[in-house]
Design an enzyme around this catalytic site. Structure first.
Site, PDB file in Angstrom:
ATOM      1  N   GLU A   1     102.776  26.491  32.410  1.00 27.98           N
ATOM      2  CA  GLU A   1     103.639  26.513  33.587  1.00 27.98           C
ATOM      3  C   GLU A   1     102.790  26.704  34.834  1.00 27.98           C
ATOM      4  O   GLU A   1     102.478  27.848  35.209  1.00 27.98           O
ATOM      5  CB  GLU A   1     104.637  27.666  33.483  1.00 27.98           C
ATOM      6  CG  GLU A   1     105.550  27.589  32.283  1.00 27.98           C
ATOM      7  CD  GLU A   1     106.886  28.250  32.584  1.00 27.98           C
ATOM      8  OE1 GLU A   1     107.894  27.552  32.519  1.00 27.98           O
ATOM      9  OE2 GLU A   1     106.903  29.440  32.927  1.00 27.98           O
TER      10      GLU A   1
ATOM     11  N   HIS B   1     105.052  35.389  31.561  1.00 32.24           N
ATOM     12  CA  HIS B   1     105.641  34.468  32.553  1.00 32.24           C
ATOM     13  C   HIS B   1     105.025  34.774  33.920  1.00 32.24           C
ATOM     14  O   HIS B   1     104.717  35.929  34.224  1.00 32.24           O
ATOM     15  CB  HIS B   1     107.162  34.650  32.593  1.00 32.24           C
ATOM     16  CG  HIS B   1     107.844  33.580  33.393  1.00 32.24           C
ATOM     17  ND1 HIS B   1     107.905  33.623  34.763  1.00 32.24           N
ATOM     18  CD2 HIS B   1     108.429  32.422  33.015  1.00 32.24           C
ATOM     19  CE1 HIS B   1     108.527  32.537  35.200  1.00 32.24           C
ATOM     20  NE2 HIS B   1     108.857  31.789  34.155  1.00 32.24           N
TER      21      HIS B   1
HETATM   22  P1  PGA Z   1     112.136  26.390  36.798  1.00 33.92           P
HETATM   23  O1  PGA Z   1     111.551  27.660  36.035  1.00 33.92           O
HETATM   24  O2  PGA Z   1     112.505  25.382  35.755  1.00 33.92           O
HETATM   25  O3  PGA Z   1     113.333  26.934  37.540  1.00 33.92           O
HETATM   26  O4  PGA Z   1     111.059  25.907  37.726  1.00 33.92           O
HETATM   27  C1  PGA Z   1     110.706  27.527  34.937  1.00 33.92           C
HETATM   28  C2  PGA Z   1     110.271  28.909  34.538  1.00 33.92           C
HETATM   29  O5  PGA Z   1     110.090  29.749  35.414  1.00 33.92           O
HETATM   30  O6  PGA Z   1     110.128  29.222  33.366  1.00 33.92           O
END
Ligand code: PGA
Length: 251
Positions: free
Chosen positions: A163, A93
């Site tokens: 992401e 992450h």
């Molecule tokens: P968010 O986070 O939906 O709060 O932007 C996504 C993540 O960090 O996995």
């Protein structure tokens, strides 16, 4: 079938709140189970609370130790995750990469999870976009490192979450567009096709994560070609999270 991953991050504050959130999330999982596989990635200290209190939920950790050495104060091993009933775990992450994870440590963590027959949810994403497409090489390095030594029969355990860092969390500069998501899904699938073959590449779900809300969720799945979503903040609000599950089911 869509996949919907909740990342509770460092919330909630106590086991009572975690249990009530788990029960509400479990109800959402039951309602949407025809269309969606829902997985909840919770802080280590609540793993047992959630696996015991909401027995049908699929549960994951948010990180794992890269080593099996017992002299690793503060770390949690893949075997320990498995021992409390987790079947998935987020790795790489952006928030753990920012705290020191590298492609090498992420790879080690993936190997520890695979040794325990757990499913890694491998997060990849670039810090920013540039006009020359250099950001694609960041994703290429992250994917190629994560899948090094992974042979085809192991692929069935893997989930990838794209992401973009610039679109995640409270400091996001803007939302990603479904087109940006689609381009990246295609790019990642192409990388997997080069590493394996097209059929294998298609067997790995590629999710989108980063400021997903009930308003933008559906477009990432329909126009953005994502196989599902990884949701942070909104997964802590069951009413809104339920709406996300509903919207991605209406395909
Ligand atoms: P968010 O986070 O939906 O709060 O932007 C996504 C993540 O960090 O996995």
């Amino acid at each position: 079938m869509n996949m919907l991953v909740a990342n509770w991050k460092m919330a909630p504050e106590n086991p009572k709140a975690a249990l009530s959130l788990a029960k509400a999330t479990s109800a959402i999982a039951r309602t949407s189970k025809k269309h969606t596989q829902l997985i909840v990635c919770v802080p280590y200290v609540f793993l047992s609370t959630v696996t015991n209190g909401a027995k049908t939920l699929l549960v994951g950790g948010q990180d794992v130790a890269s080593t099996t050495a017992p002299a690793s104060t503060g770390k949690i091993s893949a075997a320990m995750l498995k021992g409390v009933g987790a079947t998935y775990c987020i790795v790489g992450h952006s928030e753990t990469r920012a705290a020191g994870d590298t492609n090498e440590t992420v790879k080690e963590k993936i190997d520890r999870l695979i040794e325990q027959k757990l499913s890694p949810i491998v997060c990849v994403g670039e810090k920013e976009r540039d006009d020359h497409g250099w950001y694609l090489s960041t994703i290429k390095d992250q994917i190629e490192s994560a899948f090094m030594g992974i042979v085809k029969p192991m692929l069935k355990r893997f989930v990838i979450a794209y992401e973009p860092i610039w679109a995640i969390g409270a400091n996001a500069t803007r939302e990603a567009t479904p087109i940006e998501c689609q381009e990246m899904v295609l790019f990642i699938r192409k990388l997997l096709t080069d590493l394996y073959d097209e059929k294998s590449a298609r067997s790995v779900p590629i999710l989108y994560g980063g400021s997903v809300t009930e308003d933008n969720a559906r477009a990432f799945v329909t126009d953005g070609d994502a196989a599902g979503l990884l949701v942070g903040r909104v997964s802590l609000e069951p009413k809104r999270f339920a709406k996300i599950a509903q919207r991605i089911a209406q395909q």
